[in-house]
Design an enzyme around this catalytic site. Structure first.
Site, mmCIF file in Angstrom:
data_model
loop_
_atom_site.group_PDB
_atom_site.id
_atom_site.type_symbol
_atom_site.label_atom_id
_atom_site.label_comp_id
_atom_site.label_asym_id
_atom_site.label_seq_id
_atom_site.Cartn_x
_atom_site.Cartn_y
_atom_site.Cartn_z
ATOM 1 N N ASP A 91 0.784 -1.232 0.000
ATOM 2 C CA ASP A 91 0.000 0.000 0.000
ATOM 3 C C ASP A 91 0.826 1.298 0.000
ATOM 4 O OD1 ASP A 91 -2.318 1.561 0.052
ATOM 5 O OD2 ASP A 91 -2.309 1.655 2.224
ATOM 6 N N CYS B 213 -22.194 1.816 -8.101
ATOM 7 C CA CYS B 213 -21.196 2.510 -7.286
ATOM 8 C C CYS B 213 -21.167 4.004 -7.626
ATOM 9 C CB CYS B 213 -19.816 1.881 -7.467
ATOM 10 S SG CYS B 213 -19.227 1.800 -9.171
ATOM 11 N N CYS C 117 -23.377 -2.165 -15.074
ATOM 12 C CA CYS C 117 -23.704 -1.765 -13.706
ATOM 13 C C CYS C 117 -22.993 -0.464 -13.339
ATOM 14 C CB CYS C 117 -23.300 -2.871 -12.728
ATOM 15 S SG CYS C 117 -23.593 -2.456 -10.989
ATOM 16 N N CYS D 172 -19.401 2.986 -2.045
ATOM 17 C CA CYS D 172 -19.344 2.306 -3.346
ATOM 18 C C CYS D 172 -19.235 0.794 -3.197
ATOM 19 C CB CYS D 172 -18.191 2.850 -4.183
ATOM 20 S SG CYS D 172 -16.551 2.584 -3.479
ATOM 21 N N CYS E 225 -13.800 13.065 -2.699
ATOM 22 C CA CYS E 225 -13.969 11.781 -2.019
ATOM 23 C C CYS E 225 -13.952 11.933 -0.499
ATOM 24 C CB CYS E 225 -12.865 10.824 -2.470
ATOM 25 S SG CYS E 225 -12.928 9.202 -1.678
#
Length: 330
Positions: free
Chosen positions: A149, A209, A206, A258, A229
């Protein structure tokens, strides 16, 4: 089993034997899935540059640094030939969070799932170092570097190249058997291993989200605009909220909006990793409860989690923001 580094480099049988051994080791370490990406399949530099030029990284200036390292693993770990990519499920159902709120305070601040258990950086990094040690026990002389990360690595890209899943419309890696509730990590290796096959995107038409994002931070064509965000503002932003910051309610730290609506998460299995269970099982629930949390309790419970990223000061700031938003709404 012992294999030589040369046999891995020059013999497909040896490399397949090593890969099978690694899959078993990864499973024993509690990793949900594992795959290999070919380090030569470099990402498209134009996508990253365009995202940065739009300013979608907001105040995360570090995203603009070390571009070469993000785009080419050779700069991150010289000699890289393969990238061992892993995903581990962190999902825990909301039994505690879904408990009835108190009559005195009907507000319930929400904390993203990933920040309720022990800090995944430490948990996953430890597992990957063990995996690297086991690789080196099987193949003496092999070199590797672990990333989790915070390293300048495009981890979702490499995980998709390794065939673990695909990058969904929400910008997250979606693993078919788990959904998007996964932490990602990598081990960069200086030997070639059989790469996985990327999975075609299965989001189809789709767009749940996109519709569920409370601040319209998800764009259909250009990815996530971090400046809109909630997760960025409650986790990464430093200092007071400026006038342009969006409302964050009901999110105290992070945002799962989401993910909560994604069809691939409907049947998500619960994690089998004890470290990802909530560390504060009888912790605060209502806004009033959270406002009574002091620095001692933060250090005792929440500093073990990813909430340490914001610190007690950031938590206090977020709580003040939630309080103001609740006051204006009532």
């Amino acid at each position: 089993m012992r294999l030589s580094k040369e046999s891995i480099r020059h013999g497909s049988q040896a490399s397949h034997e090593l890969l099978e051994t690694l899959r078993n080791e990864a499973g024993a370490l509690g990793l949900s899935c594992m795959g290999v990406a070919d380090a030569r399949c470099l990402p498209d530099a134009h996508q990253l540059e365009a995202w940065l030029e739009r300013g979608y990284h907001a105040g995360m200036e570090y995203m603009g640094r070390l571009r070469a390292m993000r785009l080419n693993p050779e700069y991150f770990f010289p000699g890289t030939q393969s990238i061992l990519c892993v995903a581990v499920n962190y999902y825990v159902s909301d039994h505690e969070v879904d408990a009835a709120p108190s009559a005195a305070d009907q507000t319930r601040p929400k904390v993203a799932h990933y920040a309720r258990g022990c800090d995944y950086h430490n948990v996953l990094r430890s597992k990957l170092h063990l995996l690297l040690q086991r690789i080196q026990a099987v193949v003496p002389g092999i070199r590797g570097r672990v990333a989790v990360d915070t390293a300048p690595v495009l981890e979702r890209y490499w995980a998709a190249q390794a065939g673990l899943g695909w990058i969904g419309r929400n910008g997250l890696l979606i693993v078919p058997s788990v959904g998007s509730w996964v932490f990602l990590g990598e081990v960069f290796l200086d030997v070639p291993l059989p790469p996985g096959r990327p999975i075609p995107n299965r989001c189809g038409s789709c767009d749940r989200c996109l519709n569920a994002c409370p601040t319209e931070a998800l764009t259909r064509t250009h990815g996530l605009d971090a400046g809109r965000c909630i997760a960025y503002w409650t986790v990464e932003h430093k200092g007071a909220f400026p006038p342009e910051a969006p409302p964050i309610s009901p999110w105290l730290f992070g945002c799962d909006a989401c993910q909560e609506v994604c069809p691939w998460n409907r049947s998500a299995p619960e994690t089998t990793e004890p470290a990802f269970e909530p560390v504060w099982t009888n912790g605060p629930q209502s806004l009033g409860d959270w406002r009574r949390v002091d620095e001692r309790e933060f250090d005792q419970y929440l500093a073990q989690t990813a909430m340490e990223r914001a610190g007690f000061e950031g938590l206090t700031r977020n709580l003040c923001r939630l309080t103001d938003e609740h006051t204006r709404a009532s």
